[in-house]
Design an enzyme around this catalytic site. Sequence first.
Site, PDB file in Angstrom:
ATOM      1  N   ASP A  46      38.285  41.383  43.888  1.00  0.00           N
ATOM      2  CA  ASP A  46      38.092  41.203  42.444  1.00  0.00           C
ATOM      3  C   ASP A  46      36.905  42.028  41.959  1.00  0.00           C
ATOM      4  O   ASP A  46      36.934  42.609  40.878  1.00  0.00           O
ATOM      5  CB  ASP A  46      37.880  39.716  42.108  1.00  0.00           C
ATOM      6  CG  ASP A  46      37.483  39.566  40.647  1.00  0.00           C
ATOM      7  OD1 ASP A  46      38.320  39.886  39.780  1.00  0.00           O
ATOM      8  OD2 ASP A  46      36.329  39.192  40.361  1.00  0.00           O
ATOM      9  N   SER A  81      41.475  37.060  38.103  1.00  0.00           N
ATOM     10  CA  SER A  81      40.102  37.427  38.446  1.00  0.00           C
ATOM     11  C   SER A  81      39.210  36.177  38.502  1.00  0.00           C
ATOM     12  O   SER A  81      38.490  35.954  39.488  1.00  0.00           O
ATOM     13  CB  SER A  81      39.592  38.427  37.404  1.00  0.00           C
ATOM     14  OG  SER A  81      38.206  38.539  37.434  1.00  0.00           O
ATOM     15  N   LYS A 116      37.934  33.782  42.302  1.00  0.00           N
ATOM     16  CA  LYS A 116      36.560  33.426  42.691  1.00  0.00           C
ATOM     17  C   LYS A 116      36.418  31.910  42.810  1.00  0.00           C
ATOM     18  O   LYS A 116      35.752  31.402  43.702  1.00  0.00           O
ATOM     19  CB  LYS A 116      35.572  33.973  41.660  1.00  0.00           C
ATOM     20  CG  LYS A 116      35.411  35.485  41.776  1.00  0.00           C
ATOM     21  CD  LYS A 116      34.594  36.079  40.663  1.00  0.00           C
ATOM     22  CE  LYS A 116      35.370  36.186  39.388  1.00  0.00           C
ATOM     23  NZ  LYS A 116      35.041  37.264  38.490  1.00  0.00           N
TER      24      LYS A 116
HETATM   25  N1  URA Z   1      35.571  37.098  33.813  1.00  0.00           N
HETATM   26  C1  URA Z   1      36.012  37.414  35.054  1.00  0.00           C
HETATM   27  O1  URA Z   1      35.486  36.957  36.060  1.00  0.00           O
HETATM   28  N2  URA Z   1      37.053  38.276  35.144  1.00  0.00           N
HETATM   29  C2  URA Z   1      37.691  38.816  34.067  1.00  0.00           C
HETATM   30  O2  URA Z   1      38.645  39.550  34.230  1.00  0.00           O
HETATM   31  C3  URA Z   1      37.214  38.458  32.798  1.00  0.00           C
HETATM   32  C4  URA Z   1      36.155  37.601  32.685  1.00  0.00           C
END
Ligand code: URA
Length: 435
Positions: free
Chosen positions: A161, A183, A187
């Site tokens: 990511d 994304s 996480k």
């Molecule tokens: N925050 C993120 O972690 N990823 C994105 O794509 C947009 C906002």
Amino acid sequence: MRMYDIIMKKRNGQTLTEEEINWFIQGYTNGEIPDYQVSALMMAIYFQKMQREETLALTMAMARSGDQLDLSAIHGIKVDKHSTGGVGDKTSLALTPMVAACGIPVAKMSGRGLGHTGGTIDKLESFPGFTTSISTTKFIENVNTIGIAIMGQTADLAPADKKLYALRDVTATVDNMSLIASSIMSKKLAAGADAIVLDVKTGSGAFMKTTEDAFALAREMVRIGTDAGRKTIAVVSDMDQPLGRAVGNALEVKEAIETLRGNGPKDFEELCLTIGAQMLIAGGKAESEEEAREKLVRTIEDGSALHKFAEFVAAQGGDASYVFEPEKLPKAAIVENICADRGGYLSKIICDEVGICSLILGGGRETKESEIDLSVGLVLNKKVGDHVKPGDVLAVMHANDEERFQQAKKRFLEACQITEEEPVKEPFIKGIIRA
Ligand code: URA
């Protein structure tokens, strides 16, 4: 497999298989697939979109691309919270001690601010000595002993990511719902919590400018979390003006402490109670929203949340006396009122502009390497819908440099719209999305 074939398949609007997605994520993370081919694929995804199963496969592949935290040594149901980011968003500071005081173990990964939005780690560094650079062992030990630990994002959490986001940022492919959702969720999944409560912001200070887009993103993330086997709930909340009154690192810490003392701004307290209630229910500490809210309010009234916050600050090396004497927090040399030049209703505060004012004052980073000034920022005296008379104080600005102060003052006044007509009051909490 060939990257060329994957790009062409997506360009032609076909659905990628899980194997194809796993293959390109692995190859990209290992440096075997070049940026230019992945850029082409991102643009194809941007126009052709992704199906639900593709978005899930992409999220899982990115979550597995690096370390995954194993939180099984922490007792109880671990509930994580994530905000899509905004201006004056100090929610984690007040909310985590509230829910921890109710018995929810908080094991949180936080980030630093970038651009016009702030970050929890920078704010916490207003306490001298405080650090989020702790080992995973210490992180787990602190959650088990005091109930909260906050750690900086390790370099190896969802590295795919990290690379993809940097690439999307420069190829005009950030604002695609599936790419944003995967994304964020990759996480969150790698960070190991059993349940996730998302705070999806909407408005001029948020990533999603319209309520419709914010709801679509919230639904997409709840679907991914649920499909990945984690209980996931999203709250959609307003970011069309700053949250609470304070914007700026130490100023926001002060406001979070005031909130834990029962003197916080109403919108901020409401957000903490709404998200906190979902966390307590997800963590099995309350049966209903009413019961959860009562428990959370009690942590403020009996001082347990404030004491939990002090315990947490001390456990990560910070000077906890500042929690009880917030006047010791970093202070700026210039503290000046910004006044209205005409009367009427404050009908709009362009929210990202207020974030930029804080950036101009030195409270945010222009680049990842910039040093930030913890003491600067502003505190709103009027919020949208308030009536103002000429000369009324709109905000108090905190600065350390006259030139920056003048620049931020001009920008702030331009961001405030005063009209004769009273604006229509919009709901602050727009809705809650469950699986
Ligand atoms: N925050 C993120 O972690 N990823 C994105 O794509 C947009 C906002």
